[in-house]
Design a protein around this motif. Structure first.
Motif, PDB file in Angstrom:
ATOM      1  N   ARG A  61       0.840  -1.203   0.000  1.00 34.43           N
ATOM      2  CA  ARG A  61       0.000   0.000   0.000  1.00 34.43           C
ATOM      3  C   ARG A  61       0.874   1.252   0.000  1.00 34.43           C
ATOM      4  O   ARG A  61       0.610   2.206  -0.742  1.00 34.43           O
ATOM      5  N   TYR A  62       1.930   1.246   0.823  1.00 34.86           N
ATOM      6  CA  TYR A  62       2.800   2.420   0.897  1.00 34.86           C
ATOM      7  C   TYR A  62       3.439   2.707  -0.456  1.00 34.86           C
ATOM      8  O   TYR A  62       3.399   3.839  -0.956  1.00 34.86           O
ATOM      9  N   TRP A  63       4.042   1.698  -1.053  1.00 33.68           N
ATOM     10  CA  TRP A  63       4.796   1.943  -2.281  1.00 33.68           C
ATOM     11  C   TRP A  63       3.881   2.209  -3.480  1.00 33.68           C
ATOM     12  O   TRP A  63       4.256   2.967  -4.394  1.00 33.68           O
ATOM     13  N   ALA A  64       2.686   1.620  -3.506  1.00 35.12           N
ATOM     14  CA  ALA A  64       1.747   1.918  -4.581  1.00 35.12           C
ATOM     15  C   ALA A  64       1.332   3.388  -4.541  1.00 35.12           C
ATOM     16  O   ALA A  64       1.311   4.081  -5.567  1.00 35.12           O
ATOM     17  N   ARG A  65       1.009   3.872  -3.352  1.00 31.01           N
ATOM     18  CA  ARG A  65       0.634   5.280  -3.202  1.00 31.01           C
ATOM     19  C   ARG A  65       1.827   6.187  -3.508  1.00 31.01           C
ATOM     20  O   ARG A  65       1.681   7.251  -4.103  1.00 31.01           O
ATOM     21  N   SER A  66       3.019   5.736  -3.101  1.00 30.61           N
ATOM     22  CA  SER A  66       4.220   6.527  -3.337  1.00 30.61           C
ATOM     23  C   SER A  66       4.570   6.587  -4.827  1.00 30.61           C
ATOM     24  O   SER A  66       5.090   7.599  -5.308  1.00 30.61           O
ATOM     25  N   LEU A  67       4.291   5.518  -5.547  1.00 31.17           N
ATOM     26  CA  LEU A  67       4.535   5.519  -6.988  1.00 31.17           C
ATOM     27  C   LEU A  67       3.778   6.668  -7.651  1.00 31.17           C
ATOM     28  O   LEU A  67       4.312   7.356  -8.539  1.00 31.17           O
ATOM     29  N   ILE A  68       2.537   6.901  -7.197  1.00 26.72           N
ATOM     30  CA  ILE A  68       1.730   7.978  -7.745  1.00 26.72           C
ATOM     31  C   ILE A  68       2.176   9.325  -7.185  1.00 26.72           C
ATOM     32  O   ILE A  68       2.340  10.306  -7.912  1.00 26.72           O
ATOM     33  N   GLY A  69       2.405   9.396  -5.874  1.00 27.87           N
ATOM     34  CA  GLY A  69       2.732  10.661  -5.222  1.00 27.87           C
ATOM     35  C   GLY A  69       4.094  11.219  -5.594  1.00 27.87           C
ATOM     36  O   GLY A  69       4.271  12.443  -5.640  1.00 27.87           O
ATOM     37  N   TRP A  70       5.052  10.357  -5.875  1.00 29.08           N
ATOM     38  CA  TRP A  70       6.411  10.815  -6.169  1.00 29.08           C
ATOM     39  C   TRP A  70       6.479  11.644  -7.443  1.00 29.08           C
ATOM     40  O   TRP A  70       7.340  12.514  -7.581  1.00 29.08           O
ATOM     41  N   ARG A  71       5.581  11.395  -8.359  1.00 27.53           N
ATOM     42  CA  ARG A  71       5.626  12.127  -9.633  1.00 27.53           C
ATOM     43  C   ARG A  71       5.534  13.635  -9.400  1.00 27.53           C
ATOM     44  O   ARG A  71       6.166  14.411 -10.113  1.00 27.53           O
ATOM     45  N   ARG A  72       4.748  14.045  -8.399  1.00 25.55           N
ATOM     46  CA  ARG A  72       4.653  15.476  -8.092  1.00 25.55           C
ATOM     47  C   ARG A  72       5.688  15.879  -7.049  1.00 25.55           C
ATOM     48  O   ARG A  72       6.323  16.928  -7.163  1.00 25.55           O
ATOM     49  N   PHE A  73       5.855  15.053  -6.029  1.00 23.92           N
ATOM     50  CA  PHE A  73       6.801  15.386  -4.959  1.00 23.92           C
ATOM     51  C   PHE A  73       8.207  15.560  -5.508  1.00 23.92           C
ATOM     52  O   PHE A  73       8.923  16.495  -5.146  1.00 23.92           O
ATOM     53  N   GLY A  74       8.593  14.665  -6.397  1.00 23.80           N
ATOM     54  CA  GLY A  74       9.944  14.719  -6.950  1.00 23.80           C
ATOM     55  C   GLY A  74      10.200  15.925  -7.826  1.00 23.80           C
ATOM     56  O   GLY A  74      11.358  16.240  -8.128  1.00 23.80           O
ATOM     57  N   GLN A  75       9.131  16.604  -8.238  1.00 21.05           N
ATOM     58  CA  GLN A  75       9.279  17.793  -9.084  1.00 21.05           C
ATOM     59  C   GLN A  75       9.132  19.090  -8.291  1.00 21.05           C
ATOM     60  O   GLN A  75       9.211  20.181  -8.867  1.00 21.05           O
ATOM     61  N   ALA A  76       8.921  18.996  -6.976  1.00 22.32           N
ATOM     62  CA  ALA A  76       8.748  20.205  -6.149  1.00 22.32           C
ATOM     63  C   ALA A  76      10.012  21.056  -6.193  1.00 22.32           C
ATOM     64  O   ALA A  76      11.135  20.532  -6.246  1.00 22.32           O
ATOM     65  N   ARG A  77       9.828  22.357  -6.165  1.00 18.56           N
ATOM     66  CA  ARG A  77      10.951  23.291  -6.215  1.00 18.56           C
ATOM     67  C   ARG A  77      10.900  24.229  -5.010  1.00 18.56           C
ATOM     68  O   ARG A  77       9.837  24.495  -4.458  1.00 18.56           O
ATOM     69  N   PRO A  78      12.043  24.751  -4.600  1.00 22.11           N
ATOM     70  CA  PRO A  78      12.080  25.644  -3.435  1.00 22.11           C
ATOM     71  C   PRO A  78      11.206  26.878  -3.644  1.00 22.11           C
ATOM     72  O   PRO A  78      11.071  27.372  -4.771  1.00 22.11           O
ATOM     73  N   ASN A  79      10.615  27.362  -2.567  1.00 22.21           N
ATOM     74  CA  ASN A  79       9.870  28.611  -2.623  1.00 22.21           C
ATOM     75  C   ASN A  79      10.669  29.694  -1.902  1.00 22.21           C
ATOM     76  O   ASN A  79      11.817  29.468  -1.480  1.00 22.21           O
ATOM     77  N   ASP A  80      10.069  30.856  -1.731  1.00 23.49           N
ATOM     78  CA  ASP A  80      10.805  31.980  -1.151  1.00 23.49           C
ATOM     79  C   ASP A  80      11.216  31.747   0.307  1.00 23.49           C
ATOM     80  O   ASP A  80      12.176  32.356   0.774  1.00 23.49           O
ATOM     81  N   ALA A  81      10.513  30.882   1.016  1.00 17.24           N
ATOM     82  CA  ALA A  81      10.924  30.573   2.393  1.00 17.24           C
ATOM     83  C   ALA A  81      12.275  29.857   2.400  1.00 17.24           C
ATOM     84  O   ALA A  81      13.169  30.177   3.187  1.00 17.24           O
TER      85      ALA A  81
END
Length: 275
Positions: A61-81
């Motif tokens: 369950r963890y890795w199946a959800r992570s397979l989907i979630g990583w596509r966006r998480f892995g593309q996150a970029r730093p913000n002004d904080a």
């Protein structure tokens, strides 16, 4: 009520800030947080270390959800904080940045004096032989073994998770370590798992050199972060916080700015740009 320039004055008065950050630093990068303004859970608590290691279905369950979630998480970029706190280091006022986040966005923004208290999600660790591989490599392997799952989509959840429901996780194939056949786990500290002692000791060593603590974007409801507030109180160094809502440390704060991190810390960006 906190004076308008309290945070700016706090930074000006101190030279060796121990900075402790949490999920509030990364929400504007598209990474959801776990808690509301009262410090309560917004959703079901994350998987525990004991469940992940003890139950194959939990890992599926963890890795199946992570397979989907990583596509966006892995593309996150730093913000002004993130950029503002990198500027704090640039102007020589950061003793260390201790982050409870696992997204490595502080490093992506240019911070170098960083301790990843809860590990890093861009690595996968074998619990048998301690081999580590890049999460992108593991993503490719999982996608190869589970091609039909790549067609699914779900709302993004904290720390690379996704709200994937109504599917049979028992059909998901989780790769084992190709060296020893061991269980592969994100190289992060799960709930119920201890923070590595070397991380704690390194952070406490920096705290001994600090002359103030700045908390940014954390309710500190998890003890692994709150312990450093307790240490700062014992050392009698002043503590300021930027956080939307209650923190576990409110009674110990010199003051708190209830604002988004990127807005409250924006003056640091101007400071770094100054000649």
């Amino acid at each position: 009520m906190t004076p308008p320039n309290a945070l700016r004055d706090f930074v000006d008065r101190h030279q060796r800030l121990f900075v402790l950050t949490g999920a509030g630093c990364s929400t504007n990068s598209g990474i959801p947080d776990y808690r509301d303004t009262d410090g309560n859970w917004k959703r079901t608590q994350p998987v525990t270390f004991q469940a992940f290691m003890g139950e194959e279905l939990t890992r599926q369950r963890y890795w199946a959800r992570s397979l989907i979630g990583w596509r966006r998480f892995g593309q996150a970029r730093p913000n002004d904080a993130h950029h503002a706190l990198a500027c704090l280091e640039q102007i020589g006022k950061c003793e260390v940045l201790l982050t409870q986040n696992v997204d490595r966005l502080h490093q992506a923004a240019g911070s170098k004096k960083v301790i990843d208290l809860h590990g890093r999600l861009d690595l996968v660790r074998c619990m048998g032989c301690e081999r580590r591989i890049q999460r992108d490599e593991f993503q490719h392997e999982m996608g190869h073994l589970n091609p039909g799952w790549l067609e699914l989509d779900a709302a993004v959840a904290p720390d690379g998770d996704a709200d994937l429901e109504g599917v049979d996780f028992a059909s998901f194939v989780v790769p084992a370590c190709e060296i020893c056949g061991g269980i592969l786990k994100p190289d992060v500290v799960f709930f119920g798992e201890n923070v590595p002692r070397e991380f704690v000791d390194a952070a406490l060593g920096h705290l001994q050199k600090a002359d103030a603590m700045l908390i940014a974007g954390s309710s500190l409801m998890v003890y692994s972060g709150f312990r450093f507030v307790q240490a700062a109180v014992r050392a009698e160094i002043p503590i300021a916080a930027v956080n939307l809502g209650r923190t576990r440390a409110d009674e110990f704060l010199s003051f708190k700015v209830e604002d988004r991190c990127e807005d409250a810390l924006a003056f640091l960006l101007q400071r770094a740009d100054a000649p």
